[in-house]
Design a protein around this motif. Sequence first.
Motif, PDB file in Angstrom:
ATOM      1  N   THR A  16      42.011  36.353  41.893  1.00  0.00           N
ATOM      2  CA  THR A  16      43.013  37.825  42.507  1.00  0.00           C
ATOM      3  C   THR A  16      42.214  38.901  42.756  1.00  0.00           C
ATOM      4  O   THR A  16      41.295  39.037  41.714  1.00  0.00           O
ATOM      5  CB  THR A  16      44.087  37.990  41.355  1.00  0.00           C
ATOM      6  OG1 THR A  16      44.775  36.799  40.901  1.00  0.00           O
ATOM      7  CG2 THR A  16      44.916  39.325  41.803  1.00  0.00           C
ATOM      8  N   THR A  19      39.669  40.952  39.703  1.00  0.00           N
ATOM      9  CA  THR A  19      39.359  40.022  38.565  1.00  0.00           C
ATOM     10  C   THR A  19      38.074  39.992  38.397  1.00  0.00           C
ATOM     11  O   THR A  19      37.619  39.578  37.211  1.00  0.00           O
ATOM     12  CB  THR A  19      39.848  38.485  38.675  1.00  0.00           C
ATOM     13  OG1 THR A  19      39.447  38.307  40.007  1.00  0.00           O
ATOM     14  CG2 THR A  19      41.410  38.576  38.605  1.00  0.00           C
ATOM     15  N   THR A  22      33.369  40.186  42.940  1.00  0.00           N
ATOM     16  CA  THR A  22      32.089  40.968  43.606  1.00  0.00           C
ATOM     17  C   THR A  22      30.974  41.132  42.537  1.00  0.00           C
ATOM     18  O   THR A  22      29.827  40.933  42.564  1.00  0.00           O
ATOM     19  CB  THR A  22      32.281  42.065  44.592  1.00  0.00           C
ATOM     20  OG1 THR A  22      33.413  41.586  45.535  1.00  0.00           O
ATOM     21  CG2 THR A  22      31.386  42.695  44.926  1.00  0.00           C
ATOM     22  N   CYS A 153      36.473  42.020  30.194  1.00  0.00           N
ATOM     23  CA  CYS A 153      35.728  43.102  29.749  1.00  0.00           C
ATOM     24  C   CYS A 153      34.160  42.558  30.126  1.00  0.00           C
ATOM     25  O   CYS A 153      33.852  41.500  30.690  1.00  0.00           O
ATOM     26  CB  CYS A 153      35.605  43.121  28.168  1.00  0.00           C
ATOM     27  SG  CYS A 153      35.144  41.771  27.259  1.00  0.00           S
ATOM     28  N   VAL A 154      33.191  44.037  29.915  1.00  0.00           N
ATOM     29  CA  VAL A 154      31.614  43.716  30.403  1.00  0.00           C
ATOM     30  C   VAL A 154      31.390  42.181  29.921  1.00  0.00           C
ATOM     31  O   VAL A 154      30.696  42.000  30.386  1.00  0.00           O
ATOM     32  CB  VAL A 154      31.001  44.768  30.315  1.00  0.00           C
ATOM     33  CG1 VAL A 154      31.410  45.909  31.074  1.00  0.00           C
ATOM     34  CG2 VAL A 154      31.198  45.424  28.807  1.00  0.00           C
TER      35      VAL A 154
HETATM   36  P1  DAT Z   1      37.130  41.792  43.085  1.00  0.00           P
HETATM   37  O1  DAT Z   1      35.684  41.496  43.755  1.00  0.00           O
HETATM   38  O2  DAT Z   1      37.673  40.407  42.287  1.00  0.00           O
HETATM   39  O3  DAT Z   1      38.122  42.515  43.563  1.00  0.00           O
HETATM   40  P2  DAT Z   1      35.277  43.740  41.521  1.00  0.00           P
HETATM   41  O4  DAT Z   1      34.080  42.808  40.895  1.00  0.00           O
HETATM   42  O5  DAT Z   1      35.488  44.639  42.856  1.00  0.00           O
HETATM   43  O6  DAT Z   1      36.678  42.507  41.614  1.00  0.00           O
HETATM   44  O7  DAT Z   1      36.066  44.429  40.395  1.00  0.00           O
HETATM   45  C1  DAT Z   1      37.060  45.516  40.451  1.00  0.00           C
HETATM   46  C2  DAT Z   1      36.864  46.667  39.447  1.00  0.00           C
HETATM   47  O8  DAT Z   1      36.773  46.156  38.116  1.00  0.00           O
HETATM   48  C3  DAT Z   1      35.358  47.136  39.560  1.00  0.00           C
HETATM   49  O9  DAT Z   1      35.508  48.584  39.078  1.00  0.00           O
HETATM   50  C4  DAT Z   1      34.502  46.332  38.399  1.00  0.00           C
HETATM   51  C5  DAT Z   1      35.699  46.219  37.398  1.00  0.00           C
HETATM   52  N1  DAT Z   1      35.500  44.912  36.630  1.00  0.00           N
HETATM   53  C6  DAT Z   1      35.517  43.516  37.119  1.00  0.00           C
HETATM   54  N2  DAT Z   1      35.570  42.573  36.191  1.00  0.00           N
HETATM   55  C7  DAT Z   1      35.256  43.483  34.842  1.00  0.00           C
HETATM   56  C8  DAT Z   1      35.042  43.007  33.538  1.00  0.00           C
HETATM   57  N3  DAT Z   1      35.203  41.533  33.357  1.00  0.00           N
HETATM   58  N4  DAT Z   1      34.953  43.973  32.802  1.00  0.00           N
HETATM   59  C9  DAT Z   1      35.020  45.285  33.171  1.00  0.00           C
HETATM   60  N5  DAT Z   1      35.302  45.581  34.065  1.00  0.00           N
HETATM   61  C10 DAT Z   1      35.288  44.665  35.211  1.00  0.00           C
END
Ligand code: DAT
Length: 176
Positions: A16, A19, A22, A153-154
């Motif tokens: 979704t 998540t 990217t 989370c990170v």
């Molecule tokens: P997607 O490509 O699935 O739409 P993204 O990589 O752009 O998602 O991430 C969306 C936002 O959430 C971005 O600000 C980074 C944050 N994020 C993504 N995964 C995370 C994680 N596991 N822990 C903390 N923040 C996260």
Amino acid sequence: MAGGGRMRPNILVTGTPGTGKTTTCSLLADATQLRHINVGDLVKTKNLHEGWDEEFDCHIMNEELLCDEIEDKMEDGGNIVDYHGCDFFPEHWFDRVVVLQTDNSVLYDRLSSRGYMGAKLTNNMECEIFQVLLEEARSSYAGDIVIPLQSNCVEDISSNVATLTNWVNNWRPVGS
Ligand code: DAT
């Protein structure tokens, strides 16, 4: 045929929106030197769409144009494809299909802070609650290549990138 004669694997990272596709793909590309293909960006920059969907607030992708655009790279191998859909790619393109998953409250906050609201927010939350991408992946690819991974989370990002990097480094072409 699995592997398709390529020397480096192709990975699909789906899930979704929000998540972490990217973020994960970009770090994985740095760690493995595989090529990150961000399908959403490619659709915009190469005009692989048929206009704008007002209801879903996104481009209406032309799946055939997209597949034609990336076909040569996919046949060569060594790609990480990043997209919130997975049922229209040729099945033999991928050696691994990763489905990122995020807890509802965490995803809600991420999508809200990205500016999603109304139907767009609700549709994406429902997509995650009903595990739409996991079902789509399981009905489109062999069960043993579909891997769900938590992305809350990170620390999850680091461990997912480490797990996938390890898998890439141990991957061998079919028949070798
Ligand atoms: P997607 O490509 O699935 O739409 P993204 O990589 O752009 O998602 O991430 C969306 C936002 O959430 C971005 O600000 C980074 C944050 N994020 C993504 N995964 C995370 C994680 N596991 N822990 C903390 N923040 C996260």
